[in-house]
Scaffold this motif. Structure first.
Motif, PDB file in Angstrom:
ATOM      1  N   LYS A  24       0.829  -1.208   0.000  1.00 18.85           N
ATOM      2  CA  LYS A  24       0.000   0.000   0.000  1.00 18.85           C
ATOM      3  C   LYS A  24       0.866   1.262   0.000  1.00 18.85           C
ATOM      4  O   LYS A  24       1.789   1.389  -0.779  1.00 18.85           O
ATOM      5  CB  LYS A  24      -0.973  -0.040   1.187  1.00 18.85           C
ATOM      6  N   GLU A  25       0.602   2.164   0.936  1.00 17.81           N
ATOM      7  CA  GLU A  25       1.272   3.465   0.910  1.00 17.81           C
ATOM      8  C   GLU A  25       2.768   3.388   1.194  1.00 17.81           C
ATOM      9  O   GLU A  25       3.497   4.354   0.907  1.00 17.81           O
ATOM     10  CB  GLU A  25       0.604   4.415   1.919  1.00 17.81           C
ATOM     11  N   LEU A  26       3.264   2.283   1.719  1.00 16.40           N
ATOM     12  CA  LEU A  26       4.704   2.155   1.950  1.00 16.40           C
ATOM     13  C   LEU A  26       5.488   2.164   0.642  1.00 16.40           C
ATOM     14  O   LEU A  26       6.685   2.456   0.634  1.00 16.40           O
ATOM     15  CB  LEU A  26       5.029   0.870   2.722  1.00 16.40           C
ATOM     16  N   THR A  27       4.819   1.851  -0.464  1.00 10.83           N
ATOM     17  CA  THR A  27       5.508   1.882  -1.757  1.00 10.83           C
ATOM     18  C   THR A  27       4.976   2.985  -2.665  1.00 10.83           C
ATOM     19  O   THR A  27       5.150   2.937  -3.869  1.00 10.83           O
ATOM     20  CB  THR A  27       5.402   0.516  -2.463  1.00 10.83           C
ATOM     21  N   ASP A  28       4.358   3.993  -2.081  1.00 13.39           N
ATOM     22  CA  ASP A  28       3.933   5.142  -2.881  1.00 13.39           C
ATOM     23  C   ASP A  28       5.126   5.924  -3.410  1.00 13.39           C
ATOM     24  O   ASP A  28       5.074   6.490  -4.505  1.00 13.39           O
ATOM     25  CB  ASP A  28       3.050   6.075  -2.045  1.00 13.39           C
ATOM     26  N   LEU A  29       6.192   5.979  -2.634  1.00 10.14           N
ATOM     27  CA  LEU A  29       7.361   6.783  -3.002  1.00 10.14           C
ATOM     28  C   LEU A  29       8.610   5.953  -3.233  1.00 10.14           C
ATOM     29  O   LEU A  29       9.669   6.512  -3.532  1.00 10.14           O
ATOM     30  CB  LEU A  29       7.644   7.826  -1.909  1.00 10.14           C
ATOM     31  N   ARG A  30       8.522   4.639  -3.074  1.00  9.85           N
ATOM     32  CA  ARG A  30       9.705   3.788  -3.214  1.00  9.85           C
ATOM     33  C   ARG A  30       9.291   2.420  -3.712  1.00  9.85           C
ATOM     34  O   ARG A  30       8.171   1.971  -3.457  1.00  9.85           O
ATOM     35  CB  ARG A  30      10.434   3.661  -1.866  1.00  9.85           C
ATOM     36  N   VAL A  31      10.173   1.748  -4.394  1.00  6.68           N
ATOM     37  CA  VAL A  31       9.942   0.387  -4.829  1.00  6.68           C
ATOM     38  C   VAL A  31      10.089  -0.551  -3.636  1.00  6.68           C
ATOM     39  O   VAL A  31      10.780  -0.238  -2.659  1.00  6.68           O
ATOM     40  CB  VAL A  31      10.943   0.033  -5.952  1.00  6.68           C
ATOM     41  N   LYS A  32       9.427  -1.711  -3.684  1.00  7.84           N
ATOM     42  CA  LYS A  32       9.437  -2.621  -2.549  1.00  7.84           C
ATOM     43  C   LYS A  32      10.843  -2.995  -2.059  1.00  7.84           C
ATOM     44  O   LYS A  32      11.098  -2.993  -0.855  1.00  7.84           O
ATOM     45  CB  LYS A  32       8.640  -3.888  -2.891  1.00  7.84           C
ATOM     46  N   PRO A  33      11.800  -3.318  -2.948  1.00  5.92           N
ATOM     47  CA  PRO A  33      13.136  -3.659  -2.439  1.00  5.92           C
ATOM     48  C   PRO A  33      13.815  -2.537  -1.662  1.00  5.92           C
ATOM     49  O   PRO A  33      14.751  -2.793  -0.897  1.00  5.92           O
ATOM     50  CB  PRO A  33      13.924  -3.999  -3.716  1.00  5.92           C
ATOM     51  N   ALA A  34      13.357  -1.292  -1.838  1.00  2.00           N
ATOM     52  CA  ALA A  34      13.948  -0.163  -1.122  1.00  2.00           C
ATOM     53  C   ALA A  34      13.265   0.115   0.213  1.00  2.00           C
ATOM     54  O   ALA A  34      13.698   1.008   0.946  1.00  2.00           O
ATOM     55  CB  ALA A  34      13.902   1.093  -1.988  1.00  2.00           C
TER      56      ALA A  34
END
Length: 418
Positions: A24-34
């Motif tokens: 969800k919002e945890l990857t609004d500004l970054r890709v999952k591996p980051a």
């Protein structure tokens, strides 16, 4: 001259372009591996550390979705490779390198568009890795099995209960470990030759001879019916027409003898939170303290964590918790929580089973239970989350398990409507 070790003739190709929308919002500004993990690292650090610890010093990272955070992290934390020793880590953003308007169309296409770069590395073997899983694995063992078996591809496999295997790509093997069928998320997964109650599930880790993979990728690129994906297209093709071997993760998982095999896909808020809370246990299954197999990352120059105030109800304490450098715990009670770098908390606050990402400020009298707080959030004074799920759900993303994700945008919207 002594022959080179297999890892010296191998490059790791890390696929790190997936958004990870279930976070969800945890990857609004970054890709999952980051996405940050474990108090100071990023998720991708596990695949990269496994490669380095296994002896692989030629690494490429393919990026696509919102890659700035990931690229900056690799530049800062993975800049110790020495080109004069034939070591490197190259970041390969999707850049329409094939002369068309296409970005990476699939996992296989991400490698195919960089064939010329892999050629320049002059390697015999390529190990394809997903950049978004948490685990510790010695790739040398898998590479050795691949070479000894004379395989066209060796697929890393988890042993999972059969009734849970429908969420994975699964393999049916013979008694010698040869894959005789590969199915994506089947309703009736096959058992293993020795135990019908468990299934071999793909980890998204593949070892190839580069010459073989190169030809396969070129053929696949001209196949208009292909989705250009390893799991959907290339691996089933090799199972049918070549020699595919299964490598069992429990043979190469790095752990203490008595510890269970550890592999996590922290692709949901619940899984992300649970994996962190597990680290606060007395003896966590994931050993981040193992000096023989360290998880390398960017080590920001920050002062030690600091705990201040010692009054009743206003005591800076942390119990069964991980507190990163740069944190100031000022009169706050912290229990079963992980605080990443540069978190500041204030008097009379309580953090209980909380995952607090870097540079968060928790103001006075805030109470946060069963939460994940995104990077840079400023928690307002007196905010209470985790005691009234109905109220929490008005402002924050609350999972079915009752875990609340808090971002600055959610808090700003709440403040505007209060």
């Amino acid at each position: 001259m002594r022959p080179k070790r297999i890892t010296q003739r191998t490059m790791a190709f890390v696929l790190a372009g997936g958004r990870g929308s279930r976070l969800k919002e945890l990857t609004d500004l970054r890709v999952k591996p980051a996405v940050p993990f474990g108090g100071k690292a990023r998720i991708i650090d596990f695949a990269l550390s496994n490669a380095v610890n296994s002896g692989i010093r030629k690494i490429a990272v393919a990026t696509q979705y919102k890659a700035h955070s990931l690229i900056r992290h690799t530049q800062r934390g993975w800049n110790f490779f020495q080109a004069d020793r034939n070591e490197f880590l190259d970041v390969l953003p999707a850049s329409q390198r094939d002369g068309t308007e296409n970005w990476y169309k699939g996992t296989a296409d991400a490698v195919a568009q960089n064939i010329d770069i892999v050629d320049s590395y002059n390697v015999d073997y390529v190990i394809i890795l997903a950049g978004d899983h948490i685990y510790k694995m010695d790739y040398e063992i898998m590479l050795r099995q691949h070479v000894d078996a004379g395989a066209d591809v060796t697929v890393g496999c988890l042993t999972v209960p059969r009734d849970e295997a429908s969420a994975f790509g699964v393999m049916d093997t013979d008694k010698d470990g040869r894959i005789i069928s590969f199915q994506e998320k089947p309703s009736d997964p096959p058992g293993t030759p020795e135990d019908p109650n468990v299934t071999l599930a793909s980890m998204g880790i593949y070892v190839f001879n580069w010459d073989y993979l190169r030809n396969l990728l070129q053929d696949d690129a001209h196949n208009e019916a292909s989705s250009h994906d390893f799991g959907s297209d290339l691996i089933p093709h090799i199972v049918e027409n070549g020699k595919a071997i299964a490598h069992r993760f429990d043979e190469s998982c790095v752990r203490d003898e008595a510890a269970p095999v550890y592999w996590k896909d922290v692709g949901t808020i619940d899984a992300f939170w649970q994996a962190h809370v597990d680290l606060t246990g007395f003896t966590p299954e994931l050993d981040l303290w193992d000096k023989d197999w360290p998880i390398w990352t960017y080590n920001e120059a920050v002062p030690p964590a600091k705990f201040i105030h010692n009054e009743h109800g206003r005591r800076g304490t942390a119990i069964s918790s991980l507190i990163a450098g740069g944190c100031v715990i000022s009169g706050t009670e912290v229990r079963n929580s992980i605080l990443f770098t540069n978190v500041n908390t204030n008097s009379y606050a309580v953090l209980d089973h909380a995952v607090i990402l870097p540079s968060v400020v928790v103001n006075r009298s805030a109470i946060l239970r069963n939460v994940v707080v995104d990077r840079g959030v400023i928690i307002p004074e007196g905010l209470v989350v985790g005691e009234d799920p109905v109220e929490d759900a008005k402002w924050f993303r609350v999972t079915d398990r009752g875990i609340a994700l808090i971002t600055q945008g959610m808090l700003d919207k709440r403040a505007a409507q209060k």
